[in-house]
Design an enzyme around this catalytic site. Structure first.
Site, PDB file in Angstrom:
ATOM      1  N   GLY A  67     -24.553  -9.520  -4.625  1.00 49.60           N
ATOM      2  CA  GLY A  67     -23.375  -8.711  -5.297  1.00 49.60           C
ATOM      3  C   GLY A  67     -24.000  -7.317  -5.483  1.00 49.60           C
ATOM      4  N   THR A  68     -23.678  -6.430  -4.493  1.00 52.36           N
ATOM      5  CA  THR A  68     -24.322  -5.032  -4.231  1.00 52.36           C
ATOM      6  C   THR A  68     -23.774  -3.917  -5.324  1.00 52.36           C
ATOM      7  OG1 THR A  68     -22.833  -4.923  -2.301  1.00 52.36           O
ATOM      8  CG2 THR A  68     -25.414  -5.496  -1.950  1.00 52.36           C
ATOM      9  N   ASN A  69     -22.549  -4.439  -5.655  1.00 56.98           N
ATOM     10  CA  ASN A  69     -22.074  -3.567  -6.841  1.00 56.98           C
ATOM     11  C   ASN A  69     -22.738  -3.729  -8.123  1.00 56.98           C
ATOM     12  OD1 ASN A  69     -19.954  -1.898  -7.865  1.00 56.98           O
ATOM     13  ND2 ASN A  69     -18.683  -3.566  -8.677  1.00 56.98           N
ATOM     14  N   TYR A  85     -24.802 -12.498   7.228  1.00 56.91           N
ATOM     15  CA  TYR A  85     -23.146 -12.240   7.272  1.00 56.91           C
ATOM     16  C   TYR A  85     -23.084 -10.950   6.266  1.00 56.91           C
ATOM     17  CZ  TYR A  85     -22.708 -14.814   3.006  1.00 56.91           C
ATOM     18  OH  TYR A  85     -22.718 -15.304   1.891  1.00 56.91           O
ATOM     19  N   ARG A 119     -12.948  18.891  29.476  1.00 57.21           N
ATOM     20  CA  ARG A 119     -13.807  18.365  28.658  1.00 57.21           C
ATOM     21  C   ARG A 119     -13.020  16.937  28.178  1.00 57.21           C
ATOM     22  NH1 ARG A 119     -11.418  22.827  24.069  1.00 57.21           N
ATOM     23  NH2 ARG A 119      -9.420  22.612  24.696  1.00 57.21           N
ATOM     24  N   MET A 156     -15.528  33.076  19.334  1.00 62.94           N
ATOM     25  CA  MET A 156     -14.682  34.116  19.660  1.00 62.94           C
ATOM     26  C   MET A 156     -13.613  33.829  20.620  1.00 62.94           C
ATOM     27  SD  MET A 156     -15.979  37.698  21.370  1.00 62.94           S
ATOM     28  CE  MET A 156     -15.634  37.052  22.974  1.00 62.94           C
ATOM     29  N   GLU A 179     -27.673 -10.224  -7.946  1.00 66.75           N
ATOM     30  CA  GLU A 179     -27.283  -8.920  -8.482  1.00 66.75           C
ATOM     31  C   GLU A 179     -28.141  -8.513  -9.703  1.00 66.75           C
ATOM     32  OE1 GLU A 179     -23.058  -9.873  -9.342  1.00 66.75           O
ATOM     33  OE2 GLU A 179     -23.642 -11.833  -9.702  1.00 66.75           O
ATOM     34  N   HIS A 203     -10.011   1.651 -10.661  1.00 67.02           N
ATOM     35  CA  HIS A 203      -9.640   0.121 -10.330  1.00 67.02           C
ATOM     36  C   HIS A 203      -8.405   0.061  -9.352  1.00 67.02           C
ATOM     37  CE1 HIS A 203      -6.865  -3.289 -11.575  1.00 67.02           C
ATOM     38  NE2 HIS A 203      -8.077  -3.767 -11.570  1.00 67.02           N
ATOM     39  N   CYS A 205     -21.637  -9.573  -0.455  1.00 65.06           N
ATOM     40  CA  CYS A 205     -20.186  -9.626  -0.519  1.00 65.06           C
ATOM     41  C   CYS A 205     -19.755  -8.449  -1.385  1.00 65.06           C
ATOM     42  CB  CYS A 205     -19.984 -10.978  -1.184  1.00 65.06           C
ATOM     43  SG  CYS A 205     -20.689 -11.163  -2.796  1.00 65.06           S
ATOM     44  N   SER A 217     -26.109 -14.465  -1.976  1.00 62.02           N
ATOM     45  CA  SER A 217     -25.426 -13.492  -1.703  1.00 62.02           C
ATOM     46  C   SER A 217     -25.435 -12.283  -2.602  1.00 62.02           C
ATOM     47  CB  SER A 217     -23.987 -14.165  -1.891  1.00 62.02           C
ATOM     48  OG  SER A 217     -22.941 -13.265  -1.796  1.00 62.02           O
ATOM     49  N   GLY A 234     -13.188  29.147  15.526  1.00 63.03           N
ATOM     50  CA  GLY A 234     -13.762  30.091  14.720  1.00 63.03           C
ATOM     51  C   GLY A 234     -14.773  30.843  15.774  1.00 63.03           C
ATOM     52  N   LYS A 241     -18.706  24.273  27.461  1.00 64.46           N
ATOM     53  CA  LYS A 241     -17.804  24.787  28.371  1.00 64.46           C
ATOM     54  C   LYS A 241     -18.611  25.320  29.606  1.00 64.46           C
ATOM     55  CE  LYS A 241     -14.377  27.363  26.888  1.00 64.46           C
ATOM     56  NZ  LYS A 241     -13.709  28.493  26.261  1.00 64.46           N
ATOM     57  N   ARG A 285     -17.123 -18.543  -6.186  1.00 61.12           N
ATOM     58  CA  ARG A 285     -17.984 -18.039  -7.243  1.00 61.12           C
ATOM     59  C   ARG A 285     -17.335 -18.536  -8.480  1.00 61.12           C
ATOM     60  NH1 ARG A 285     -18.398 -11.825  -8.710  1.00 61.12           N
ATOM     61  NH2 ARG A 285     -16.345 -12.191  -9.196  1.00 61.12           N
ATOM     62  N   ARG A 343     -15.764  34.155  28.099  1.00 57.38           N
ATOM     63  CA  ARG A 343     -15.438  33.001  27.291  1.00 57.38           C
ATOM     64  C   ARG A 343     -16.697  32.564  26.582  1.00 57.38           C
ATOM     65  NH1 ARG A 343     -13.193  29.008  31.766  1.00 57.38           N
ATOM     66  NH2 ARG A 343     -11.874  28.335  30.184  1.00 57.38           N
TER      67      ARG A 343
HETATM   68  P1  ADP Z   1     -10.315  28.467  24.645  1.00 58.46           P
HETATM   69  O1  ADP Z   1     -11.608  28.072  24.285  1.00 58.46           O
HETATM   70  O2  ADP Z   1      -9.441  29.144  23.637  1.00 58.46           O
HETATM   71  O3  ADP Z   1      -9.366  27.472  25.273  1.00 58.46           O
HETATM   72  P2  ADP Z   1     -10.917  29.525  27.290  1.00 58.46           P
HETATM   73  O4  ADP Z   1     -11.828  30.440  27.337  1.00 58.46           O
HETATM   74  O5  ADP Z   1     -10.545  28.266  27.683  1.00 58.46           O
HETATM   75  O6  ADP Z   1     -10.528  29.549  25.593  1.00 58.46           O
HETATM   76  O7  ADP Z   1      -9.684  30.560  27.620  1.00 58.46           O
HETATM   77  C1  ADP Z   1      -8.248  30.845  27.182  1.00 58.46           C
HETATM   78  C2  ADP Z   1      -7.395  30.777  28.487  1.00 58.46           C
HETATM   79  O8  ADP Z   1      -7.761  31.670  29.329  1.00 58.46           O
HETATM   80  C3  ADP Z   1      -7.239  29.530  29.037  1.00 58.46           C
HETATM   81  O9  ADP Z   1      -5.843  29.276  29.315  1.00 58.46           O
HETATM   82  C4  ADP Z   1      -7.885  29.605  30.084  1.00 58.46           C
HETATM   83  O10 ADP Z   1      -7.577  28.679  31.221  1.00 58.46           O
HETATM   84  C5  ADP Z   1      -7.621  31.163  30.717  1.00 58.46           C
HETATM   85  N1  ADP Z   1      -8.878  31.586  31.436  1.00 58.46           N
HETATM   86  C6  ADP Z   1      -9.896  31.809  31.120  1.00 58.46           C
HETATM   87  N2  ADP Z   1     -10.794  32.341  32.094  1.00 58.46           N
HETATM   88  C7  ADP Z   1      -9.906  32.599  32.937  1.00 58.46           C
HETATM   89  C8  ADP Z   1     -10.090  33.103  34.469  1.00 58.46           C
HETATM   90  N3  ADP Z   1     -11.382  33.541  34.829  1.00 58.46           N
HETATM   91  N4  ADP Z   1      -8.959  33.042  35.092  1.00 58.46           N
HETATM   92  C9  ADP Z   1      -8.058  32.816  34.779  1.00 58.46           C
HETATM   93  N5  ADP Z   1      -7.788  32.360  33.291  1.00 58.46           N
HETATM   94  C10 ADP Z   1      -8.625  32.237  32.629  1.00 58.46           C
HETATM   95 MG    MG Z   2      -9.795  26.485  26.985  1.00 57.56          MG
HETATM   96 MG    MG Z   3     -10.618  30.380  22.086  1.00 55.77          MG
END
Ligand code: ADP
Ligand code: MG
Ligand code: MG
Length: 905
Positions: A795-797, A881, A347, A114, A774, A466, A861, A793, A112, A33, A629, A103
């Site tokens: 026969g890798t099995n 091949y 992204r 934050m 084989e 099978h 094969c 050829s 997972g 990001k 074969r 972020r």
């Molecule tokens: P995630 O990885 O869950 O997408 P993000 O960091 O991209 O988390 O953000 C969650 C939401 O908050 C997104 O919709 C993002 O566009 C918005 N957001 C994050 N930073 C800002 C910011 N500085 N101003 C306005 N919106 C924000």
């Molecule tokens: Mg996002």
């Molecule tokens: Mg998030």
């Protein structure tokens, strides 16, 4: 000078220099990001100013047990000052406040990690100032409560539900249905209650110092790297634990300041079809995650074109710019604040298999990427998608599966259930019905039913049972090992919990994910003739060095294989033809024969049938090699099983005592006689270890009439083809040789027969004789073998079985899965060629074979020939091949190109 832990978005050049220039390393340092926010800033895309605290800082922080490394905190404060400069606002200043978001962002996008915290920098004084500034108390208090809520749940770990309860109560009190109808006062009350909640849950009051908020948020992001969710995810996804996460602090922009504002998410191309139009959703007057949260109904991005044409036009231009820069389809987050567009994230976008191939092909046409990049982007599994029908998405989402098994052969199948192979075949062929064959498990003599069925469901068995093998070979969707089911073959019903499915009722299975549904779900067929896929595969052909052949036993499979791009047949297993219903009795007669004459007669009867089989294959593959074969399995496989015969005979003898009429008794006696005959022969043929017994070339040496007949059939068919102008190229393959003498003896007998046929017919055929490798001894003596074989050829099995000294069935039903689960072996050697053992033998055999016969043709094969990892190994080992089932030919073409491209780079 102390280390630099903080980079402004505008300092991405410095980050690049620090890591030595490679973009991938910038991503490691700043996270995906952060790197992209910096990159966009450099490109001149409107990104709210901000900075990234590096993954190095995170790692050092965690290592030190929660201490900010060096002067990283001071650097963060300096970066805030730089943001104040850039925005003309001040962090914590009620008269002109700067608010920021915090972020997380690791190198790879990871659930997972934050959650984002918005509106950091608000407290009671700043809120008052902002109300005066904006004149919009509702907006300000909504923002404030969001901060307390997000900060409270994410940083202070107050359960999110308690916040939701407060909002719900406030809605009830105010008598409104949705949040957006709550007033400024409502939000003020909600915020106060939120703060009380925080105090009572944590024993501390909500931090009112913006810098404390910033510090705690930074710490929380670092700490989340080692949170349970994140660790579990990394384990599952195979992401290294030492990468660390970066923290991005960014000036807030507000999409919730009225009808001129909004927020949304959009892809630069359609993620389902790949068509080149922007696709996405947005909300007017909303902030951050409102769009994904689904609390309000979003509008399609096309509406923005009507509502704010200038903003839309700018967005289009940015999307194009980002695509050109990243050379890939982009997934972007944006916010519009009072008519001004901001990009908050970009992204590479996730997409379906269809979209992947279309985008890759289009981008080559647009000059954005090269052909080899396009080929590399498409993954073998994505090609697989085009080969099988799929359940319609809507139907899948609205139906509840009744059971789950192993997803061993992809694609969906819908049909009426039949509980044995004969019924399946009868219903499918005579009744023209779509059938799902359901069995406890399958055996070789079930194959006709499996072929006739649309799909296969078994209650027992694993990934390489099978049923799974045959299903994959023939491209039949299959779910195996669905243990929740109970199959009652007496009542002819399939049961799961309270549900009873009678034979003949509808069932739908999804071999892509192993799910089973009752009833008849609609399907869609993706198209292998998809122009974009054909383009990609065509380009793959330009890059690969390995040829790709198919394993095909029947002309219709050969035709399909050719359509899919096969360059010949690498393996035709003649025993499959012996199992056909009209032939099995003749084969059995041959095996049961008491005299040579009787046996010769039976063999003679098989000749025209085999000739027909081979003629079809040679025609379908005109101009291409067809490896046939000779009979390989031990003979007892064509007879009923020993235990079954014993049981049947016992039953018959008991029933004999209850029969009344003479004809019934005669009938039973006749059956007893036949079964007794089988039993004698089966007993005589019984071996302690059939896998290591009289099979392959050993059989050919013991019963030369049989293999001679097969060779005669091959050459009579070939002569006929050639006479009719078809370029037939048969290659006769002698299986399971261990010693060059076996090969010499068998080849001499067979080639004499071939010559005899060609002389009789007065036709010259382009042919080869060769052998399967084989058994380790054959590989070790490949130079001797090559003196008598024009092709090898692998026969890798069997080669895997004989090299490891294990039987596949026993291994997979027993210890092998334990080995893999406990990391004794990383891959199942029956799925991916074991590079160090079996691979070494192949390497040796290739070298020795080529030394004696430089132009010897060498291939693999068997199932490994369709496995991308094994294909890469075959490429490295210099094979000519790989050969695989027709359905995997397109996948193998792509994988062979990947292997060549990877080796070149
Ligand atoms: P995630 O990885 O869950 O997408 P993000 O960091 O991209 O988390 O953000 C969650 C939401 O908050 C997104 O919709 C993002 O566009 C918005 N957001 C994050 N930073 C800002 C910011 N500085 N101003 C306005 N919106 C924000
Ligand atoms: Mg996002
Ligand atoms: Mg998030």
């Amino acid at each position: 000078m102390s280390e630099k832990y903080v980079y402004l978005f505008s300092e991405v050049d410095q980050a690049e220099k620090h890591v030595g220039g490679a973009w991938d390393d910038v991503r490691s340092l700043l996270g995906g990001k952060g790197a992209n926010l910096g990159d966009m800033t450099r490109l001149g895309v409107p990104v709210p100013p901000g900075f990234t605290v590096t993954t190095e800082a995170c790692n050092a922080y965690l290592e030190a047990g929660g201490e900010f490394p060096g002067d990283s905190w001071k650097q963060e404060l300096e970066a805030i000052a730089a943001m104040e400069q850039a925005t003309g606002k001040k962090f914590g200043d009620p008269s002109n406040p700067l608010l920021v978001s915090c972020r997380s962002g690791a190198k790879f996008s990871m659930p997972g990690m934050m959650d984002t915290i918005l509106n950091i920098g608000l407290n009671d004084e700043v809120v008052e100032g902002m109300v005066r500034l904006t004149g919009d108390a509702r907006f300000v208090y909504d923002s404030y409560r969001r901060l307390v809520q997000m900060f409270g749940s994410v940083v202070l770990e107050v359960p999110d539900e308690v916040f939701e309860t407060v909002i719900t109560a406030q809605r009830d009190k105010a008598g409104v249905r949705v949040d957006s109808e709550l007033s400024a006062d409502d939000w003020r009350i909600v915020t106060r209650k939120f703060k009380e909640l925080v105090s009572s849950f944590t024993g501390q009051s909500f931090p009112t110092d913006p810098f404390e908020q910033l510090e705690l948020s930074t710490r929380a992001v670092f700490g989340s790297w080692n949170g349970k969710r994140a660790v579990d995810y990394r384990n599952a996804a195979g992401i290294a634990h030492d990468l660390g996460t970066a923290v991005n602090i960014q000036a807030m922009v507000f999409g919730n300041t009225g009808p001129e504002s909004g927020t949304g998410v959009a892809m630069s191309r359609n993620a389902s079809t790949g068509s080149p139009e922007i696709e996405g959703d947005f909300l007017i007057n909303a902030q951050g995650e409102d769009v994904v949260a689904g609390i309000r109904k979003t509008q399609p991005i096309s509406d923005l074109e009507q509502l704010m044409p200038d903003v839309y036009k700018e967005f289009e231009q940015i999307a194009r710019k980002l695509e050109t820069h990243f050379r890939n389809m982009q997934d972007m987050e944006f916010t519009i604040e009072r008519g001004k567009l901001w990009i908050l994230q970009t992204r590479d976008g996730k997409r379906t298999a269809q979209a992947e191939v279309r985008i890759a092909a289009d981008m080559v046409d647009e000059g954005l990427i090269t052909k080899d990049e396009a080929v590399k982007r498409v993954k073998p599994a994505q090609v697989d998608f085009f080969l099988h029908p799929q359940l319609e998405q809507a139907a899948r989402e609205s139906s509840k599966p009744i059971a789950k098994g192993l997803n061993v052969s992809p694609g969906a199948a819908v049909g009426v259930v039949a509980f044995d192979a004969d019924t399946a075949e009868r219903w499918a062929k005579d009744g023209q019905r779509d059938v799902i064959m359901v069995r406890p498990e399958t055996k070789p003599d079930d194959v006709h039913g499996m072929l006739a069925a649309m799909g296969i469901l078994t209650l027992r068995g694993g990934r390489t049972s099978h049923a799974a093998l045959v299903a994959r070979q023939f491209g039949k969707p299959a779910v195996v090992g669905a243990e929740d089911f109970e199959l009652d073959l007496d009542k002819r019903e399939l049961r799961v919990e309270d549900l009873v499915i009678k034979e003949g009722e509808w069932l739908s299975i999804d071999g892509t994910n192993g799910l089973v549904y009752s009833g008849q779900l609609p399907t869609v067929v993706p198209d292998l003739q998809n122009v974009n896929l054909l383009k990609i595969l065509g380009w793959a052909d330009e890059f690969r060095r390995l040829d790709v052949r198919a394993n095909a036993d029947y002309p219709r499979d050969a035709e399909r294989a050719r359509e899919y791009g096969a360059q010949g047949i690498g393996l035709c297993r003649t025993e499959h033809m012996f199992f056909e219903t009209d032939r099995l009795p003749i084969v059995q007669r041959m095996i049961l024969a008491k005299s040579v004459t009787e046996r010769t007669e039976a063999i003679a009867e098989l000749l025209p049938l085999q000739r027909g089989d081979f003629e079809g294959l040679l025609r379908a593959m005109a101009g291409q090699p067809v490896i046939i074969r000779l009979l390989d399995p031990p003979l007892h496989e064509f007879l009923p099983a020993y235990d079954e015969l014993i049981q049947d005979l016992a039953d018959l003898k008991v029933r004999l005592q209850h029969f009344q009429t003479m004809s019934e008794i005669d009938d039973a006696l006749e059956q007893i006689r036949v079964k007794q005959g089988f039993l004698e022969r089966v007993s005589a043929l019984r071996e302690a270890n059939p896998m290591l017994g009289s099979r392959g070339v050993r059989l050919g040496i013991l019963i030369p009439e049989l293999t001679r007949m097969q060779v005669r059939a091959v050459f009579e068919a070939a002569c006929k083809c050639v006479r009719e102008g078809v370029d037939a190229r048969p290659e006769v393959m002698i299986p399971l040789t261990a010693h060059v003498r076996e090969l010499q003896v068998q080849r001499a007998a067979l080639e004499a027969e071939a010559r005899a046929v060609m002389a009789e017919q007065n036709v010259e055929v382009h042919y080869k004789f060769g052998t399967m490798i084989e058994i380790p001894r054959a590989a070790l003596t490949a130079d001797e073998m090559a003196s008598c074989a024009e092709f090898f050829s692998f026969g890798t099995n069997d080669l895997t079985q004989t090299t490891f000294g294990i039987s596949r069935d026993d291994a997979e039903a027993g210890f092998l899965m334990h080995y893999i689960r406990n990391d004794i072996l990383t891959d199942n050697p029956f799925e991916t060629i074991d590079p160090d053992g079996v691979g070494q033998l192949i390497h040796l055999a290739v070298e020795k074979g080529r030394r004696v016969r430089p132009d010897i043709e060498i291939g693999v094969c068997g199932e490994h020939g369709g496995d991308p990892k094994s294909i890469a190994l075959c490429h490295q080992l210099g094979l000519s091949y790989v050969s695989c089932s027709p359905f995997r030919v397109p996948i193998a073409r792509l994988a062979a190109a990947h292997a060549a491209l990877d080796a070149a780079s």
